[in-house]
Motif scaffolding. Structure first.
Motif, PDB file in Angstrom:
ATOM      1  N   LEU A 187       0.777  -1.194   0.057  1.00 23.15           N
ATOM      2  CA  LEU A 187      -0.129   0.136   0.107  1.00 23.15           C
ATOM      3  C   LEU A 187       0.742   1.284  -0.034  1.00 23.15           C
ATOM      4  N   GLN A 188       1.890   1.443   0.881  1.00 26.22           N
ATOM      5  CA  GLN A 188       2.825   2.573   0.857  1.00 26.22           C
ATOM      6  C   GLN A 188       3.543   2.725  -0.415  1.00 26.22           C
ATOM      7  N   GLU A 189       3.884   1.788  -1.258  1.00 27.21           N
ATOM      8  CA  GLU A 189       4.461   1.824  -2.590  1.00 27.21           C
ATOM      9  C   GLU A 189       3.525   2.263  -3.501  1.00 27.21           C
ATOM     10  N   LEU A 190       2.365   1.780  -3.513  1.00 32.34           N
ATOM     11  CA  LEU A 190       1.193   2.247  -4.377  1.00 32.34           C
ATOM     12  C   LEU A 190       1.068   3.859  -3.931  1.00 32.34           C
ATOM     13  N   SER A 191       0.886   4.078  -2.804  1.00 31.06           N
ATOM     14  CA  SER A 191       0.679   5.504  -2.384  1.00 31.06           C
ATOM     15  C   SER A 191       1.803   6.406  -2.854  1.00 31.06           C
ATOM     16  N   ASN A 192       2.926   5.889  -2.684  1.00 32.93           N
ATOM     17  CA  ASN A 192       4.095   6.763  -3.208  1.00 32.93           C
ATOM     18  C   ASN A 192       4.028   7.109  -4.766  1.00 32.93           C
ATOM     19  N   GLU A 193       3.869   5.933  -5.281  1.00 32.44           N
ATOM     20  CA  GLU A 193       3.587   6.279  -6.853  1.00 32.44           C
ATOM     21  C   GLU A 193       2.490   7.111  -7.315  1.00 32.44           C
ATOM     22  N   ILE A 194       1.535   6.955  -6.642  1.00 34.28           N
ATOM     23  CA  ILE A 194       0.392   7.803  -6.757  1.00 34.28           C
ATOM     24  C   ILE A 194       0.553   9.248  -6.732  1.00 34.28           C
ATOM     25  N   ASN A 195       1.259   9.557  -5.654  1.00 33.68           N
ATOM     26  CA  ASN A 195       1.722  10.846  -5.251  1.00 33.68           C
ATOM     27  C   ASN A 195       2.551  11.408  -6.298  1.00 33.68           C
ATOM     28  N   ASN A 196       3.545  10.692  -6.632  1.00 36.02           N
ATOM     29  CA  ASN A 196       4.582  11.109  -7.648  1.00 36.02           C
ATOM     30  C   ASN A 196       4.023  11.536  -8.752  1.00 36.02           C
ATOM     31  N   LEU A 197       3.081  10.480  -9.226  1.00 41.38           N
ATOM     32  CA  LEU A 197       2.615  10.738 -10.620  1.00 41.38           C
ATOM     33  C   LEU A 197       1.617  12.036 -10.677  1.00 41.38           C
TER      34      LEU A 197
END
Length: 72
Positions: A4-14
């Motif tokens: 979940l944290q990795e996905l959240s980071n990727e969403i935030n970055n995008l």
């Protein structure tokens, strides 16, 4: 599957990249058909985050392709 944290980071970055590099696209993110706000009580889990991220990537990709066509 990603955490979940990795996905959240990727969403935030995008999302940040959209905001900074493609501000004209950023305004439409609220209108994305897969936003968490469309649910009364959204579940925060890896599937929902992964689905949302999967909906953002083609949106950005298509926008970049269209922008390149217009600039030719």
């Amino acid at each position: 599957m990603k955490r979940l944290q990795e996905l959240s980071n990727e969403i935030n970055n995008l999302t940040l990249m959209n905001e900074l590099e493609y501000p004209e696209l950023y305004q439409y993110l609220d209108e994305n058909s897969i936003t968490f706000t469309c649910f009364d009580h959204p579940k925060v889990n890896t599937k929902n985050f992964s689905d949302y991220l999967s909906s953002l990537k083609p949106l950005l990709k298509q926008h970049i392709v269209n922008k390149q066509k217009l600039n030719k």
